[in-house]
Design a protein around this motif. Structure first.
Motif, PDB file in Angstrom:
ATOM      1  N   ILE B  73       0.852  -1.187   0.000  1.00 27.84           N
ATOM      2  CA  ILE B  73       0.000   0.000   0.000  1.00 27.84           C
ATOM      3  C   ILE B  73       0.886   1.234   0.000  1.00 27.84           C
ATOM      4  CG2 ILE B  73      -0.288   0.076   2.521  1.00 27.84           C
ATOM      5  CD1 ILE B  73      -3.195   1.048   1.956  1.00 27.84           C
ATOM      6  N   GLU B  74       0.453   2.199  -0.781  1.00 29.10           N
ATOM      7  CA  GLU B  74       1.269   3.382  -1.017  1.00 29.10           C
ATOM      8  C   GLU B  74       0.557   4.600  -0.455  1.00 29.10           C
ATOM      9  OE1 GLU B  74       1.666   3.998  -5.174  1.00 29.10           O
ATOM     10  OE2 GLU B  74       3.639   4.933  -5.023  1.00 29.10           O
ATOM     11  N   PHE B  75       1.293   5.437   0.291  1.00 31.60           N
ATOM     12  CA  PHE B  75       0.704   6.661   0.822  1.00 31.60           C
ATOM     13  C   PHE B  75       1.425   7.871   0.268  1.00 31.60           C
ATOM     14  CE2 PHE B  75      -0.754   3.765   4.146  1.00 31.60           C
ATOM     15  CZ  PHE B  75      -2.038   4.225   4.352  1.00 31.60           C
ATOM     16  N   LEU B  76       0.721   8.991   0.254  1.00 35.35           N
ATOM     17  CA  LEU B  76       1.380  10.244  -0.116  1.00 35.35           C
ATOM     18  C   LEU B  76       2.255  10.689   1.047  1.00 35.35           C
ATOM     19  CD1 LEU B  76      -1.624  12.089  -1.721  1.00 35.35           C
ATOM     20  CD2 LEU B  76       0.460  11.397  -2.892  1.00 35.35           C
ATOM     21  N   LEU B 138      -8.859  -0.760   4.981  1.00 38.40           N
ATOM     22  CA  LEU B 138      -7.952  -0.114   4.031  1.00 38.40           C
ATOM     23  C   LEU B 138      -7.829  -1.083   2.867  1.00 38.40           C
ATOM     24  CD1 LEU B 138      -4.777   1.391   5.764  1.00 38.40           C
ATOM     25  CD2 LEU B 138      -6.496   2.602   4.445  1.00 38.40           C
ATOM     26  N   LEU B 139      -7.708  -0.547   1.648  1.00 39.33           N
ATOM     27  CA  LEU B 139      -7.613  -1.436   0.494  1.00 39.33           C
ATOM     28  C   LEU B 139      -6.205  -1.365  -0.081  1.00 39.33           C
ATOM     29  CD1 LEU B 139     -11.020  -0.530  -1.148  1.00 39.33           C
ATOM     30  CD2 LEU B 139     -10.472  -2.539   0.207  1.00 39.33           C
ATOM     31  N   ASP B 141      -2.917  -1.429  -2.608  1.00 40.26           N
ATOM     32  CA  ASP B 141      -2.621  -0.990  -3.969  1.00 40.26           C
ATOM     33  C   ASP B 141      -1.966  -2.112  -4.764  1.00 40.26           C
ATOM     34  OD1 ASP B 141      -3.535   1.685  -3.693  1.00 40.26           O
ATOM     35  OD2 ASP B 141      -1.771   2.113  -2.483  1.00 40.26           O
TER      36      ASP B 141
END
Lengths: 274, 354
Positions: B73-76, B138-139, B141
């Motif tokens: 999962i990728e976050f800004l 949470l899904l 990426d």
């Protein structure tokens, strides 16, 4: 997850959906003293204002502006449906963000947070329909109108508006959660749409003044919905605006498909942000 | 009996390699009935009976209940909450920092029925993120987390409660949101309130916002642990409440484990992790760097985290710690067995009395 399985999950969790709707209504009616009366006062006040401005100041009546029925009655029939639409779109645009604690702590199909708002607003709409029935009864008693079998068109009107609000709400909710000031845009859009919908005037009248605009307006599903409500008391000679019905129905379904698509696209990003 | 090495007679001191007395089980006055350290040393030796439970499993026995496959999962990085239309229109782009980072990447593992898994890792290691993805809030990426069973999430415990409604209404609402029907909730209502304690019982018809924060958490814990879900996810919530209530929560969690449920625990407390978990997962910088017995993973994590400040136990010391934990576990289980037998007795007597 395909759209079919997603819709299946929503259907499987319908009990929870009702729990949420019941909670909404309980909170709404537990908090205020006047409770149910608010559901009636709001549309009645609007009827008073628009009736005064357009019915008395602008003298809107007769064949043109209200298809031969009393203007106030014509106005109420449009206002109630508009009220549901307006409240539902306003509320759904905040649906995910306002309930972010719940959204974050339960793994329900997230579309439910939108559907639940539309449903609870829909129930309020149903509870406000006695106003329309009251007005119809009053004018029928005076002999101005006669109620006819076309009151059954209220059913497709309800279904169409339900699907329309869900479709549009599914777009509004995730976009607002990601883009802060989208809500302002929604509010401006709603105010414009109020006058672009035949509520304080009839589609007929628009057709006489600007025929091209009438055809455009038929793509507004609320045109068809208002027509369905009003046929119940219009003279039997007035035929339904089938063009609007078909165009409105197609547009409603397109919104629903578009809404499901947008919601699914934006859902992961929204969950990270809220 | 078991394959643990003979320890010598109970109560007789044994000197270990480090010159100190090694740990040996002792008999105490408050030992539970059936405690038999002379002959039995592990849970397996006691061969505890299956605890009846109302959990309905959807997966077959022996199949994994959680399958995490190449999860990412990728976050800004510039985690400003929102974009603004004004910025997008006037500057042509959002003032958003477009840089992203992977909070989790390439994480794969499976968890089976009845396992108790502890997640360790430093702050920002991705523990809570992983838990949320297993909970489905949470899904990912990349990759996926397949969860074959229902989940009781002890995450953000009080999230579902509405301040305006009474505690009673909130119990029905929250239980309903997690899939319990009104009848099921009614059947468990007394259990829930008993567990939450007398202060909550007295305030059942008071709006929930009048509750103290401790009472709010008690109620949340009581409701969620009454769910019939086979997987329990716990995120740091055990640190709340007073000592007595914490012990009560621990006890509740252990009896859920007795029923063969699967536990997933995130905690910074070594003693909590060692108490509940048999298997440890070690997350560092968003990747899974360790998967093994809880105490070994804990050792590795602590020594990497603290460097020279952490003294690794010797093999012998670790063996003794294991035995002493097992011993404490056995005693607690025996007490729970006695408690259960008592409850069954009472129920039977009540049934006879009609």
């Amino acid at each position: 997850m395909s759209y079919a399985t997603r819709i299946g999950r929503i259907y499987a969790d319908r009990k929870i959906l009702w729990t949420l709707v019941r909670r909404d209504l309980r909170i709404r009616y537990a908090r205020s003293v006047l409770g149910y009366l608010w559901t009636l006062i709001d549309p009645l006040a609007m009827t008073l204002v628009y009736g005064l401005v357009f019915g008395i100041i602008y003298r809107a009546r007769g064949e043109g502006s209200s298809q031969g029925s009393p203007f106030v009655l014509y106005l109420v029939a449009g206002l109630l449906a508009w009220n549901w639409f307006n409240n539902a779109i306003n509320e759904t645009s905040r649906a995910l963000y306002a309930e972010r604690l719940l959204v974050r702590s339960t793994n329900l199909p997230r579309e439910m947070w939108v559907i639940r708002v539309v449903l609870s607003k829909g129930i309020e709409h149903l509870m406000s329909l006695p106003i329309l029935l009251g007005f119809i009864a009053f004018f029928a008693w005076r002999g101005d109108v006669a109620v006819n079998w076309r009151i059954v068109y209220w059913i497709p009107a309800l279904i169409m508006e339900l699907l329309l609000c869900i479709g549009m709400g599914l777009v509004m909710a995730p976009v607002t959660a990601l883009v802060d000031d989208f809500v302002r845009l929604v509010r401006i859009g709603l105010r414009m749409l109020f006058y672009l919908t035949p509520i304080v005037y009839s589609a007929e009248m628009l057709g006489k003044r600007a025929p091209w605009a009438k055809h455009l307006q038929q793509f507004n599903p609320l045109t068809a919905i208002n027509d369905m409500y009003r046929l119940s008391f219009l003279k039997p000679g007035v035929s339904p605006d089938y063009h609007a019905w078909i165009a409105g129905g197609v547009v409603t379904l397109l919104w629903l498909v578009f809404g499901l698509w947008v919601f699914r696209k934006l859902e992961p990003a929204v969950l990270k942000e809220i | 009996m078991s394959d643990t090495p003979p320890l010598g007679p109970v109560g007789e001191p044994v000197i270990g390699e480090n010159g100190k007395t090694r740990w040996r089980p002792e008999r105490r006055a408050n030992d539970p009935a059936g405690y038999d350290p002379e002959h039995k040393r592990t849970m397996a030796d006691y061969a505890f009976p299956d605890v009846p439970s109302t959990v309905e499993w959807k997966t077959q026995e022996g199949q994994p209940v959680i399958e995490v496959d190449n999860l990412g999962i990728e976050f800004l990085r510039g985690r400003r909450r929102n974009l603004s239309l004004r910025e997008i229109i006037f500057t042509g782009k959002s003032a958003h920092n477009r840089e992203t980072f992977w909070a989790l990447r390439n994480v794969s593992f499976t968890v089976g029925r009845g396992e108790a898994v502890g997640l360790v890792g430093g702050n920002g290691g991705g523990k809570s993120t992983l838990l949320k993805m297993i909970a489905g809030t949470l899904l990912p990426d990349e990759g996926q987390a397949r969860v074959g069973e229902g989940v009781a999430p002890l995450i953000e415990l009080t999230g579902g409660f509405i301040g305006e409604l009474t505690a009673r209404e909130n119990i029905f609402l929250t239980a309903g949101l997690h899939g319990m029907s009104r009848e099921e909730t009614e059947a468990r209502f007394d259990d829930i309130v008993d567990f939450a304690g007398p202060a909550v019982r007295d305030g059942l018809d008071v709006p929930y916002r009048h509750f103290s924060s401790g009472m709010q958490v008690r109620l949340g814990f009581a409701v969620i642990t009454c769910l019939d879900e086979p997987i329990i996810l716990v995120d740091e919530v055990l640190a709340v409440g007073d000592a007595a209530f914490r012990e009560k929560c621990y006890n509740r969690m252990e009896s859920l484990l007795d029923q063969g449920r699967t536990l997933f625990l995130v905690s910074h407390s070594a003693s909590d992790l060692l108490r509940f978990c048999t298997r440890g997962l070690y997350l560092n910088g968003g990747t899974l760097v360790g998967d093994g017995p809880m105490d070994e993973i804990m050792d590795r994590y602590l020594s990497e985290l603290m460097g020279d400040d952490y003294q690794q136990p010797s093999l012998e010391e670790r063996e003794d710690q294991r035995l002493s934990r097992e011993d404490a576990k056995i005693k607690r289980r025996l007490r729970r067995e006695a408690e259960r037998a008592k409850l069954e007795d009472e129920a039977a007597r009540r049934a006879v009395l009609g």
